[in-house]
Design an enzyme around this catalytic site. Structure first.
Site, PDB file in Angstrom:
ATOM      1  N   SER A  50      -6.213   2.674   4.524  1.00  0.00           N
ATOM      2  CA  SER A  50      -5.635   2.061   3.334  1.00  0.00           C
ATOM      3  C   SER A  50      -6.698   1.293   2.554  1.00  0.00           C
ATOM      4  O   SER A  50      -6.450   0.216   2.022  1.00  0.00           O
ATOM      5  CB  SER A  50      -4.491   1.122   3.727  1.00  0.00           C
ATOM      6  OG  SER A  50      -3.566   0.972   2.681  1.00  0.00           O
ATOM      7  N   LYS A  86       0.140   3.638  -2.721  1.00  0.00           N
ATOM      8  CA  LYS A  86      -0.949   4.615  -2.643  1.00  0.00           C
ATOM      9  C   LYS A  86      -0.427   6.046  -2.548  1.00  0.00           C
ATOM     10  O   LYS A  86      -1.167   6.995  -2.826  1.00  0.00           O
ATOM     11  CB  LYS A  86      -1.857   4.300  -1.449  1.00  0.00           C
ATOM     12  CG  LYS A  86      -2.738   3.060  -1.624  1.00  0.00           C
ATOM     13  CD  LYS A  86      -3.672   2.884  -0.434  1.00  0.00           C
ATOM     14  CE  LYS A  86      -4.697   1.777  -0.673  1.00  0.00           C
ATOM     15  NZ  LYS A  86      -4.137   0.431  -0.518  1.00  0.00           N
ATOM     16  N   SER A 143       0.792  -1.235   0.000  1.00  0.00           N
ATOM     17  CA  SER A 143       0.000   0.000   0.000  1.00  0.00           C
ATOM     18  C   SER A 143       0.817   1.276   0.000  1.00  0.00           C
ATOM     19  O   SER A 143       0.251   2.367  -0.127  1.00  0.00           O
ATOM     20  CB  SER A 143      -0.947   0.014   1.212  1.00  0.00           C
ATOM     21  OG  SER A 143      -2.090  -0.749   0.938  1.00  0.00           O
TER      22      SER A 143
END
Length: 441
Positions: free
Chosen positions: A174, A119, A116
């Protein structure tokens, strides 16, 4: 089955945050005018950016992004002692935010699964496109194709969310569901992946290959400690990015007038799982998948000095990524003051940064790529199918985009005033955390 975080439903009580909190006076930067949208990158995007492909290792003698020492395999440090001795991560990097100086690094360009932390690139690509007060009513189509086992914030079809709430779902929990809703608002997953790859290329993050916008495990989805640090440095120049990644808790819509509270999964920010909060922590993003293990990029400010640390794939348990980050930050704020730079975080091409390597043609990503990282495999199966959403219309929009992108970048570079853009100031608060199994953060 997709796992939802169980909401404790209660009446809504929003707590506002100040986007400029923790920044030195006059140093709040929002570079929206310098985004790829400013280059007209809305329809003509390279098809290669959305189709997974293996990446070639750099040939012998090729230039290394950020300096040749960053391509070496051992610990790189000069002029400073006291580095933590119990680091077992596969790669890490310590850098100064304002100057871009890399103070110490280990396998900075090793290409690894980012989870993640990717991101950060998604946010840096999409964040400026929508006003935070804009509302969107989620549909079933917005939530289609989310990988099984994803971390979710708990978005439901039929509920109207503000853009601010969607970004809170991305940064705090997330949530891959929040990512997919924003990606569909941006024109779809395929378009968003293409724009993320174009953004990575502009940032000169050439170790990064984007397959999905959420960072979930897909064959060929790779990045490096160097590239993740580039994403954090550039993202934190945006006030909204800083505010979201430093938010500890928020109230999230549950339907009607009810909400449930979400908490940031960054353990150094919240002090969860037996860890102490890190003094001066700003952000930025943590990640976990069963394939990638734990990955974290953190930023902290002390005495007006801001440091960035990225730690990838420690061998120990889930707290190790935060413990090693804290240890490297401590070193940077003390011994790191005397360190001589072993490399540099480069500036984006569209903002006046010098292009690494002499080549500007299609082979640039190969010849300028650092040699330390192993090449990734091409994606297949469901990942490819998801990237083809939109069918022939998307393919038609993307055809011929590589030439247009290079032309626009050259034109943009020529129009930028001489000298480097303003350096970022300091930020506030950061998040971490993870879960077992295949849940990803």
């Amino acid at each position: 089955m997709l796992a939802l975080y169980g909401p404790g439903v209660r009446e809504s009580t929003r707590s506002p945050h100040d986007p400029s909190h923790g920044l030195p006076h006059g140093r709040s930067h929002d570079l929206s005018r310098r985004s790829l949208l400013g280059l007209g990158l809305t329809t003509a995007l390279p098809l290669a950016a959305v189709t997974a492909r293996p990446a070639a290792a750099a040939p012998e003698g090729a230039p290394t992004i950020g300096g040749e020492r960053l391509a070496r395999g051992g610990v790189q440090v000069s002029g400073a002692a006291g580095l933590p001795t119990k680091l077992n991560s596969r790669a890490w990097l310590v850098a100064e935010w304002e100057t871009g100086h890399v103070l110490a690094a280990y396998r900075a360009h090793q290409r690894l699964a980012p989870a993640s932390t990717l991101k950060m690139l998604f946010a840096d690509t999409v964040l400026r496109k929508f006003d935070r007060a804009e509302r969107h009513t989620v549909t079933e189509a917005d939530l289609a194709g989310i990988p099984e086992g994803s971390s979710l914030v708990g978005i439901r079809p039929g509920i109207s969310y503000t853009v601010e709430q969607l970004w809170q779902g991305v940064f705090l929990r997330s949530g891959n569901d929040a990512v997919h809703v924003l990606a569909h608002m941006n024109g779809g997953v395929a378009r968003t992946v293409a724009e993320m790859q174009a953004r990575a290329d502009d940032l000169q993050a050439l170790d990064t290959h984007v397959v999905s916008p959420d960072g979930f495990d897909h064959p060929g989805q790779l990045s490096s400690a160097y590239d993740l640090t580039l994403f954090a440095r550039h993202g934190l120049r945006n006030a909204d990015f800083r505010a979201y990644c430093g938010t500890r808790t928020a109230d999230f819509p549950a339907g009607g007038r009810k909400t449930f509270q979400i908490q940031n999964t960054d353990r150094l920010l919240t002090g969860a799982w037996g860890l102490r909060t890190y003094d001066g922590l700003i952000g930025v993003k943590n990640g976990y998948t069963s394939n990638a293990g734990n990955t974290f990029t953190g930023a902290a400010v002390r005495d007006g000095r801001t440091l960035l640390v990225t730690v990838m794939h420690p061998e120990a348990g889930s707290n190790a990524v935060y413990e090693e980050t804290a240890a490297l930050l401590d070193w940077g704020f003390t011994h790191g003051r005397s360190a001589q730079p072993v490399g540099a975080l480069v500036e984006p091409i569209s903002e006046g940064g010098a292009r690494a390597g002499a080549s500007s043609g299609p082979g640039r990503r190969k010849t300028a790529r650092a040699a330390a990282g192993a090449p990734g495999a091409a994606a297949d199966g469901p990942s490819t199918l998801r990237l083809l959403e939109g069918g022939a219309g998307t393919v038609a929009l993307l055809a011929g985009g590589a030439w247009a992108l290079r032309r626009r970048l050259r034109r943009r570079k020529a129009s930028v005033a001489s000298g480097r853009p303003s350096a970022p100031g300091a930020a506030t608060g950061a998040p971490t955390g993870d879960s077992g199994g295949r849940h990803r953060r």
